[in-house]
Design a protein around this motif. Structure first.
Motif, PDB file in Angstrom:
ATOM      1  N   ALA A 178     -85.994 -65.385 -29.081  1.00  9.64           N
ATOM      2  CA  ALA A 178     -85.073 -65.849 -28.034  1.00  9.64           C
ATOM      3  C   ALA A 178     -85.178 -67.359 -27.856  1.00  9.64           C
ATOM      4  O   ALA A 178     -84.171 -68.042 -27.619  1.00  9.64           O
ATOM      5  N   ARG A 179     -86.398 -67.895 -27.979  1.00  4.68           N
ATOM      6  CA  ARG A 179     -86.574 -69.341 -27.839  1.00  4.68           C
ATOM      7  C   ARG A 179     -85.851 -70.086 -28.958  1.00  4.68           C
ATOM      8  O   ARG A 179     -85.170 -71.094 -28.712  1.00  4.68           O
ATOM      9  N   ARG A 180     -85.976 -69.561 -30.183  1.00  6.90           N
ATOM     10  CA  ARG A 180     -85.299 -70.213 -31.298  1.00  6.90           C
ATOM     11  C   ARG A 180     -83.783 -70.135 -31.134  1.00  6.90           C
ATOM     12  O   ARG A 180     -83.068 -71.115 -31.390  1.00  6.90           O
ATOM     13  N   THR A 181     -83.315 -68.958 -30.693  1.00  8.75           N
ATOM     14  CA  THR A 181     -81.873 -68.815 -30.466  1.00  8.75           C
ATOM     15  C   THR A 181     -81.403 -69.752 -29.368  1.00  8.75           C
ATOM     16  O   THR A 181     -80.324 -70.363 -29.459  1.00  8.75           O
ATOM     17  N   LEU A 182     -82.232 -69.870 -28.306  1.00  2.06           N
ATOM     18  CA  LEU A 182     -81.875 -70.740 -27.190  1.00  2.06           C
ATOM     19  C   LEU A 182     -81.786 -72.191 -27.632  1.00  2.06           C
ATOM     20  O   LEU A 182     -80.841 -72.904 -27.304  1.00  2.06           O
ATOM     21  N   VAL A 183     -82.778 -72.636 -28.411  1.00  2.00           N
ATOM     22  CA  VAL A 183     -82.767 -74.024 -28.891  1.00  2.00           C
ATOM     23  C   VAL A 183     -81.547 -74.278 -29.776  1.00  2.00           C
ATOM     24  O   VAL A 183     -80.868 -75.315 -29.650  1.00  2.00           O
ATOM     25  N   ALA A 184     -81.263 -73.310 -30.668  1.00  7.28           N
ATOM     26  CA  ALA A 184     -80.092 -73.474 -31.548  1.00  7.28           C
ATOM     27  C   ALA A 184     -78.796 -73.497 -30.741  1.00  7.28           C
ATOM     28  O   ALA A 184     -77.896 -74.306 -31.014  1.00  7.28           O
ATOM     29  N   SER A 185     -78.704 -72.625 -29.731  1.00  6.41           N
ATOM     30  CA  SER A 185     -77.488 -72.568 -28.918  1.00  6.41           C
ATOM     31  C   SER A 185     -77.318 -73.827 -28.084  1.00  6.41           C
ATOM     32  O   SER A 185     -76.208 -74.372 -27.977  1.00  6.41           O
ATOM     33  N   VAL A 186     -78.421 -74.286 -27.477  1.00 10.01           N
ATOM     34  CA  VAL A 186     -78.346 -75.522 -26.682  1.00 10.01           C
ATOM     35  C   VAL A 186     -77.941 -76.685 -27.564  1.00 10.01           C
ATOM     36  O   VAL A 186     -77.099 -77.522 -27.198  1.00 10.01           O
ATOM     37  N   SER A 187     -78.531 -76.752 -28.765  1.00  9.76           N
ATOM     38  CA  SER A 187     -78.186 -77.838 -29.686  1.00  9.76           C
ATOM     39  C   SER A 187     -76.704 -77.805 -30.039  1.00  9.76           C
ATOM     40  O   SER A 187     -76.028 -78.842 -30.063  1.00  9.76           O
ATOM     41  N   HIS A 188     -76.185 -76.584 -30.280  1.00 11.62           N
ATOM     42  CA  HIS A 188     -74.767 -76.456 -30.620  1.00 11.62           C
ATOM     43  C   HIS A 188     -73.891 -76.856 -29.443  1.00 11.62           C
ATOM     44  O   HIS A 188     -72.915 -77.604 -29.600  1.00 11.62           O
ATOM     45  N   ASP A 189     -74.231 -76.356 -28.244  1.00  8.69           N
ATOM     46  CA  ASP A 189     -73.403 -76.632 -27.074  1.00  8.69           C
ATOM     47  C   ASP A 189     -73.476 -78.100 -26.642  1.00  8.69           C
ATOM     48  O   ASP A 189     -72.558 -78.595 -25.974  1.00  8.69           O
ATOM     49  N   GLN A 227     -67.859 -83.433 -18.012  1.00  4.57           N
ATOM     50  CA  GLN A 227     -68.082 -82.405 -16.986  1.00  4.57           C
ATOM     51  C   GLN A 227     -68.730 -81.158 -17.576  1.00  4.57           C
ATOM     52  O   GLN A 227     -69.636 -80.566 -16.980  1.00  4.57           O
ATOM     53  N   ASN A 228     -68.278 -80.777 -18.789  1.00  2.00           N
ATOM     54  CA  ASN A 228     -68.893 -79.610 -19.447  1.00  2.00           C
ATOM     55  C   ASN A 228     -70.368 -79.866 -19.737  1.00  2.00           C
ATOM     56  O   ASN A 228     -71.218 -78.987 -19.532  1.00  2.00           O
ATOM     57  N   LEU A 229     -70.668 -81.081 -20.194  1.00  3.52           N
ATOM     58  CA  LEU A 229     -72.064 -81.427 -20.453  1.00  3.52           C
ATOM     59  C   LEU A 229     -72.887 -81.405 -19.166  1.00  3.52           C
ATOM     60  O   LEU A 229     -74.021 -80.918 -19.137  1.00  3.52           O
ATOM     61  N   SER A 230     -72.313 -81.930 -18.093  1.00  4.41           N
ATOM     62  CA  SER A 230     -73.010 -81.960 -16.807  1.00  4.41           C
ATOM     63  C   SER A 230     -73.290 -80.545 -16.305  1.00  4.41           C
ATOM     64  O   SER A 230     -74.395 -80.253 -15.827  1.00  4.41           O
ATOM     65  N   HIS A 231     -72.278 -79.665 -16.426  1.00  2.00           N
ATOM     66  CA  HIS A 231     -72.474 -78.275 -16.005  1.00  2.00           C
ATOM     67  C   HIS A 231     -73.544 -77.585 -16.838  1.00  2.00           C
ATOM     68  O   HIS A 231     -74.369 -76.819 -16.314  1.00  2.00           O
ATOM     69  N   LEU A 232     -73.547 -77.859 -18.145  1.00  2.00           N
ATOM     70  CA  LEU A 232     -74.540 -77.246 -19.023  1.00  2.00           C
ATOM     71  C   LEU A 232     -75.949 -77.703 -18.647  1.00  2.00           C
ATOM     72  O   LEU A 232     -76.874 -76.885 -18.564  1.00  2.00           O
ATOM     73  N   VAL A 233     -76.120 -78.991 -18.403  1.00  2.15           N
ATOM     74  CA  VAL A 233     -77.433 -79.514 -18.022  1.00  2.15           C
ATOM     75  C   VAL A 233     -77.875 -78.923 -16.685  1.00  2.15           C
ATOM     76  O   VAL A 233     -79.038 -78.538 -16.504  1.00  2.15           O
TER      77      VAL A 233
END
Length: 406
Positions: A178-189, A227-233
């Motif tokens: 899950a951590r690897r998936t999370l890092v990959a997803s965050v990097s993509h987003d 705004q999308n970046l701000s919401h994601l953070v």
């Protein structure tokens, strides 16, 4: 210290019995005291010497300790009997016969002591062998001991520990994945909007786009991406706080009915634009509820927005709330007549960045954290969030909240 008390009390108790029960005279008591002390000192001395010697030679096993315990008890018994009985016999033949009988009893008792010791140490050896197999990688091995004593309890506890370790290892692998998936997803987003921002800013800065209308359109698109970046953070920061189990917000009694009504009204325009009918039913007896109103409103907003997004035009979304669990809790349900969730995806909908539609582009409609954050908020309130769904029929998200906030 108990053994010291028993050693001191043993001769004193025997003398007391001889004095008050047998009415022994003072002279006999004096002789008896000497015999008891001599038997105790000799037996303890021999036993302690044997134990120290075995420990020095690294032979002090559990089996030897039990046998020494039997031998010590027998030694005290034999010496006491010999010291008292031998002077009472008139012939050497009688004394020799007594010695033979005591020798026989000693061997029988020591044999039984060895048998009992072996039954204990054998089970301990099997437990040690099981531990060695597990350490070597055979995680399916379990200790099968049926002795009915503390060793069996130890084996049961040992087996339970191994099962818990296996479960922890399985969870650790899942968390790592899950951590690897999370890092990959965050990097993509993060990379996708940053790439768009860089392209639009470079186009304006390099003079590729020069007319005023195009520049305004590029700047508006850049503002949306920011705004999308701000919401994601913000979502990532809040999810980190919730995962740490230390939310900083407070809870107080509030009106869940009013909160649902306000959220319902704010989502009406979005539903109308999509052609989706909104309806609601809230029982007046749900209030009051101890909660953080802003956080619970975010849960309602996330669930309603998710339902509207996945419901086609002409469909409907409903929200309802009622008391449950004899009034100690309230249950809120958001149901839709949308596309539903595939069975393979149903168990993963609350995972960070999970999207059932793998081919769907990340178009700013969400980073896949809304349901994860909603579940964490509900659980931080002491409630539970679940879902039931059927593909092509619709979905039902439901969560409970304790009325007292505990």
């Amino acid at each position: 210290m108990l053994f010291l008390v028993l050693w001191v009390m043993a001769p004193l108790s025997a003398l007391a019995l001889a004095a008050f029960w047998l009415r022994a005279p003072a002279g006999d008591l004096q002789v008896l005291a000497q015999i008891l002390l001599a038997a105790e000192v000799i037996s303890l001395g021999c036993g302690w010497a044997a134990y120290r010697l075995s420990a020095r030679l690294r032979l002090a096993t559990v089996q030897l300790k039990i046998v020494l315990t039997f031998a010590l008890g027998l030694g005290v018994t034999l010496l006491s009997i010999l010291f008292v009985s031998i002077p009472m016999f008139l012939s050497a033949h009688d004394s020799a016969l007594l010695f033979v009988l005591l020798f026989f009893a000693t061997l029988v008792a020591l044999g039984f002591g060895h048998l009992m010791a072996r039954s204990i140490t054998g089970n301990l050896e099997r437990l040690a062998q099981t531990a060695d197999k597990i350490a070597a990688g055979d995680r399916e091995t379990r200790a099968d001991i049926r002795s009915g004593d503390e060793v069996e309890k130890l084996a049961v506890t040992f087996n339970g520990m191994v099962e818990r370790l296996d479960e922890m290892q399985r969870r650790e692998k899942e968390w790592e994945q899950a951590r690897r998936t999370l890092v990959a997803s965050v990097s993509h987003d993060l990379r996708t909007p940053l790439t768009s921002l860089r392209a639009m800013i470079e186009a304006v800065n390099d003079g590729v786009v020069t007319d005023e209308e195009s520049v305004r359109r590029y700047l508006a698109l850049a503002q949306v991406e920011i705004q999308n970046l701000s919401h994601l953070v913000d979502d990532l920061f809040e999810l980190t706080q919730l995962d740490a189990g230390a939310p900083t917000w407070s809870k107080e009694p509030g009106s869940l009915r009013d909160l649902i009504s306000d959220t319902f009204e704010s989502m009406q325009a979005q539903a109308n634009a999509k052609g989706v009918e909104l309806s609601g039913s809230v029982e007046p007896s749900v209030d009051p509820v101890v909660m953080n109103s802003l956080k619970i409103q975010r849960v309602l907003y996330n669930l309603l927005q998710n339902a509207i997004r996945h419901t086609p035009a002409g469909g409907s979304v409903s929200i309802s709330a009622r008391p449950c669990d004899a009034g100690r809790r309230v249950q809120i349900e958001i149901a839709d007549t949308g596309e539903g969730i595939a069975p393979d995806d149903l168990a993963h909908v609350f995972e960070p960045f999970y999207r059932g539609e793998k081919s769907r582009p990340r178009d700013g409609s969400g980073a896949g954290l809304g349901l994860t954050i909603s579940k964490a908020i509900v659980e931080a309130h002491g409630g539970q969030l679940g879902v039931s769904s059927a593909a092509g029929v619709g979905s039902r998200f439901h969560f409970t909240l304790p009325r007292d906030g505990k």
